[in-house]
Design a protein around this motif. Sequence first.
Motif, short mmCIF file in Angstrom:
data_model
loop_
_atom_site.label_atom_id
_atom_site.label_comp_id
_atom_site.label_asym_id
_atom_site.label_seq_id
_atom_site.Cartn_x
_atom_site.Cartn_y
_atom_site.Cartn_z
N THR A 306 -2.59 -3.30 11.53
CA THR A 306 -3.87 -3.19 10.85
C THR A 306 -4.93 -3.13 11.93
N ASP A 358 -1.75 0.55 3.98
CA ASP A 358 -3.11 0.56 3.42
C ASP A 358 -2.98 0.96 1.96
N SER A 361 -5.97 2.92 0.22
CA SER A 361 -6.08 4.33 0.58
C SER A 361 -4.79 5.10 0.31
#
Length: 440
Positions: A306, A358, A361
């Motif tokens: 991340t 993610d 997204s």
Amino acid sequence: MIRKFLTFWASVLTAITLCGCSFFASDTAELLSPPALTGELNPISTALSRSVKEEYTLKYPSRGDYRSAIVREDIDGDGILEAFAFYATTGAESVNMNLNYIRLKDGEWKSAAVQSLAAGGVDMLEFCDLDGDGIKELLVGWEIYGTSEMQLAVYNLAENSLTQRMLQRYTHFTTCDLSENDKNEILIINVNTAENRNTAALYELLPDGVAELSDCELDNAAKTFNMPVVSTLSSGKPAVYIDEVKGIGAVTEVLFMEKGELVNPLFAPDTKETLATLRSASFALEDINDDGIPEIPVQRDVPSVTKLQLNEKLYLTEWCSFNGERLTVRLTTMINANDGYYYTVPPKWVDNIAVLKDTDSRVREIYRYDPKTSAVGESLLYFVTVKKADLDAGKYDLQGAAEIISDGENTVLCRISEAAIRDGVTAEAVKAACQLYEQE
């Protein structure tokens, strides 16, 4: 596409306190009293109505392969179907469940025999020749107190009789030939949450009764059990696989006979648990490589990325075969359960990648990773899921990304980096390694 054996996770949501299958307290058959069936079932329905001298309600099995209140089966292999009807009658103090054996004789359907017991419904049924005489026995699971207790009854069938040979408490049951003697046995699983003791026992039908061949312990921490899957070990030896839920995780146990004893080699006697196959409850047993033998999903740690910081716990899923002694990895996958696909990771990458997740997204990205230094390197593959309608409408600039797989509503795109291309990765290879993931 990964398919879930016997709708395991739908079962988890509907049956937390018992082994995980759907049990229904309500019964749509209550609308039928007496039954008004048409077509081929009409003469059988008429025979049933003639034989029952009181009001009755058809009852439908809650699970299994047979879901009709009137089931037809050729039990003796003569090419003529027999019929079995399930219905409830109300006595002076209790509701009775009834099994009516209906035969075609002299061109007319007639009731041949009836068995009754105090019960609330029918869980499931199975036909199987247990004594090797060429005539199938009828195994009926009765719901005694709703779904909190069930009993398995085994019936021998003759021309004009139903003889009960066994009545045994169970949570799940199946038939199998674990003894490899060309005769089927009954495997019964019992979950005892009150005593934290779960067991499996194997029974055989004898001329003068039923005998327990052997038993073994199951993971005592498991609370919900899936329907057992009869298959083989990777060595070809007959075996039964059982998916189980414990806490927020799941395990698979594998039972087979060894020197006349029912064994569960993945079970640890000191802890009374099975840890070797522990993983997220999201993943169930599956024949992932279509070889006819189920593979067991096991989680493998993978570094998480991340913003290039390793700070979130992620896993790859290893699909393992079992030969009775050890688990062998057949495939390693990155599963995106949210967007419904998985990617089979090349073996040479397995120890040398990190993954970015993610969810917002709809992105998964695979990076090169050095396990010695914990250093994250260059991007290899970038997966993103988009609406197919938007893609078709030209709302996305693919920018070198390839269309990989689509379920008709969503499409997965993948951008392959120069580093991955140098590793020999092509769009065709990524497409071949991606499959839809169906989580039931």
